[in-house]
Scaffold this active site. Structure first.
Site, PDB file in Angstrom:
ATOM      1  N   ASP A   1     172.429 -26.396   7.023  1.00  0.00           N
ATOM      2  CA  ASP A   1     172.964 -24.595   6.014  1.00  0.00           C
ATOM      3  C   ASP A   1     174.036 -25.956   5.093  1.00  0.00           C
ATOM      4  O   ASP A   1     174.512 -27.351   5.612  1.00  0.00           O
ATOM      5  CB  ASP A   1     174.283 -24.538   6.992  1.00  0.00           C
ATOM      6  CG  ASP A   1     174.904 -23.367   6.137  1.00  0.00           C
ATOM      7  OD1 ASP A   1     173.678 -22.326   5.727  1.00  0.00           O
ATOM      8  OD2 ASP A   1     176.014 -22.920   6.283  1.00  0.00           O
TER       9      ASP A   1
ATOM     10  N   PHE B   1     166.296 -23.821  -7.734  1.00  0.00           N
ATOM     11  CA  PHE B   1     166.823 -22.753  -7.179  1.00  0.00           C
ATOM     12  C   PHE B   1     168.280 -22.434  -7.154  1.00  0.00           C
ATOM     13  O   PHE B   1     169.094 -23.632  -6.898  1.00  0.00           O
ATOM     14  CB  PHE B   1     165.977 -21.978  -5.955  1.00  0.00           C
ATOM     15  CG  PHE B   1     166.493 -22.859  -5.201  1.00  0.00           C
ATOM     16  CD1 PHE B   1     167.122 -22.335  -4.077  1.00  0.00           C
ATOM     17  CD2 PHE B   1     165.582 -23.835  -4.400  1.00  0.00           C
ATOM     18  CE1 PHE B   1     167.569 -22.685  -2.665  1.00  0.00           C
ATOM     19  CE2 PHE B   1     166.116 -24.814  -3.531  1.00  0.00           C
ATOM     20  CZ  PHE B   1     166.647 -24.333  -2.454  1.00  0.00           C
ATOM     21  N   GLY B   2     168.193 -21.668  -6.639  1.00  0.00           N
ATOM     22  CA  GLY B   2     170.302 -20.920  -6.690  1.00  0.00           C
ATOM     23  C   GLY B   2     170.855 -21.595  -8.032  1.00  0.00           C
ATOM     24  O   GLY B   2     170.865 -21.039  -8.962  1.00  0.00           O
ATOM     25  N   TYR B   3     171.565 -22.547  -7.929  1.00  0.00           N
ATOM     26  CA  TYR B   3     172.978 -22.894  -8.616  1.00  0.00           C
ATOM     27  C   TYR B   3     172.660 -23.825  -9.051  1.00  0.00           C
ATOM     28  O   TYR B   3     172.754 -24.206 -10.402  1.00  0.00           O
ATOM     29  CB  TYR B   3     174.307 -23.138  -8.076  1.00  0.00           C
ATOM     30  CG  TYR B   3     174.996 -21.932  -6.980  1.00  0.00           C
ATOM     31  CD1 TYR B   3     175.746 -21.007  -7.789  1.00  0.00           C
ATOM     32  CD2 TYR B   3     175.028 -21.852  -5.689  1.00  0.00           C
ATOM     33  CE1 TYR B   3     175.712 -20.343  -6.805  1.00  0.00           C
ATOM     34  CE2 TYR B   3     175.125 -20.891  -5.009  1.00  0.00           C
ATOM     35  CZ  TYR B   3     175.773 -19.922  -5.632  1.00  0.00           C
ATOM     36  OH  TYR B   3     176.162 -19.298  -5.317  1.00  0.00           O
ATOM     37  N   ASP B   4     171.314 -24.289  -8.940  1.00  0.00           N
ATOM     38  CA  ASP B   4     170.297 -26.123  -9.761  1.00  0.00           C
ATOM     39  C   ASP B   4     170.613 -26.285 -10.884  1.00  0.00           C
ATOM     40  O   ASP B   4     171.059 -26.840 -11.816  1.00  0.00           O
ATOM     41  CB  ASP B   4     168.776 -26.635  -8.938  1.00  0.00           C
ATOM     42  CG  ASP B   4     168.953 -26.581  -7.714  1.00  0.00           C
ATOM     43  OD1 ASP B   4     170.037 -26.495  -6.864  1.00  0.00           O
ATOM     44  OD2 ASP B   4     167.928 -26.569  -7.442  1.00  0.00           O
TER      45      ASP B   4
ATOM     46  N   LYS C   1     165.152 -35.630  -6.092  1.00  0.00           N
ATOM     47  CA  LYS C   1     165.787 -34.975  -5.187  1.00  0.00           C
ATOM     48  C   LYS C   1     165.825 -35.616  -3.611  1.00  0.00           C
ATOM     49  O   LYS C   1     166.706 -35.971  -3.173  1.00  0.00           O
ATOM     50  CB  LYS C   1     166.132 -33.311  -5.050  1.00  0.00           C
ATOM     51  CG  LYS C   1     166.009 -32.943  -6.554  1.00  0.00           C
ATOM     52  CD  LYS C   1     166.020 -31.696  -6.867  1.00  0.00           C
ATOM     53  CE  LYS C   1     165.003 -30.994  -7.572  1.00  0.00           C
ATOM     54  NZ  LYS C   1     165.014 -30.058  -8.342  1.00  0.00           N
TER      55      LYS C   1
ATOM     56  N   HIS D   1     172.356 -33.877  -1.694  1.00  0.00           N
ATOM     57  CA  HIS D   1     172.393 -33.143  -0.164  1.00  0.00           C
ATOM     58  C   HIS D   1     171.806 -33.028   0.510  1.00  0.00           C
ATOM     59  O   HIS D   1     172.208 -33.748   1.345  1.00  0.00           O
ATOM     60  CB  HIS D   1     173.627 -32.853  -0.751  1.00  0.00           C
ATOM     61  CG  HIS D   1     172.688 -31.263  -0.740  1.00  0.00           C
ATOM     62  ND1 HIS D   1     172.375 -31.116  -2.187  1.00  0.00           N
ATOM     63  CD2 HIS D   1     173.168 -29.553  -0.630  1.00  0.00           C
ATOM     64  CE1 HIS D   1     171.085 -29.702  -2.410  1.00  0.00           C
ATOM     65  NE2 HIS D   1     171.719 -28.707  -1.098  1.00  0.00           N
TER      66      HIS D   1
END
Length: 196
Positions: A55, A151-154, A174, A179
């Site tokens: 998660d 994607f997302g907040y990238d 990456k 993370h």
């Protein structure tokens, strides 16, 4: 990430396990750790195989840790998916940061820092044990998106360690520094103990 360490993996698609609407209810806990464990336990129960679940999300200091575990559902738009959902989540994130700045200005305080971090928790479950590890990468939220890979907040998450936003960084970079790479790599010693 794990292939670099000679750990063989197989995904749900290759196992013939279809996506189920029931899976949305798995991520119902208030922490990344609980959600990662819930996913790993759920899919271990379906397959009987050693399982890794994770998660992750973005944690913004000025927003008291939001979106956090709600990163994917931050906008509240259950009618959207993919790029449209990412856009709605990012719009809400920027609106909330702007609201925070307006409130601070009303108190004659400087704008909030945009410090943030991506957090990933990876959980391993087999028939006799469970292990959980966290990975974090520090950065900040920017107002204007940059980059197209991700994607997302990238596009809004700038990381000095990567030399730009997550959406500007190469997959290779990456896969070493993110993370998620950090949480999965931290899990490897636990995996090796179980396998050997």
């Amino acid at each position: 990430i794990l292939h670099d360490f000679d750990i063989e993996t197989i995904d749900l698609e290759k196992l013939g396990i279809p996506v189920s609407a029931d899976e949305d209810a798995i991520e119902s806990y208030p922490t990344f750790e609980e959600n990662a464990l819930a996913k790993a336990r759920y899919f271990h129960g379906l397959t009987g195989m050693p399982t890794i679940g994770d998660d992750s999300g973005v944690v913004v200091d000025a927003l008291d840790g939001a979106p956090g575990v709600l990163s994917k559902r931050y906008s509240g738009r259950s009618d959207l998916a993919g790029v449209e959902l990412d856009a709605a989540n990012n719009r809400k994130l920027l609106r909330e940061l702007e609201r925070c700045d307006v409130e601070r200005a009303a108190r004659n305080e400087p704008p909030a820092t945009r410090s943030a971090r991506y957090v990933s928790v990876a959980a391993y479950v087999d028939r006799v044990s469970e292990s959980v590890r966290e990975g974090v990468i520090e950065g900040r939220i920017i107002d204007v998106p940059r980059g197209t890979d991700g994607f997302g907040y990238d596009p809004y998450f700038e990381v000095p360690e990567l030399g730009g936003t997550f959406a500007e960084a190469s997959w290779e970079l990456k896969s070493r520094l993110s993370h998620r790479a950090r949480s999965f790599r931290a899990l490897i010693p636990a995996l090796r103990v179980r396998v050997e």
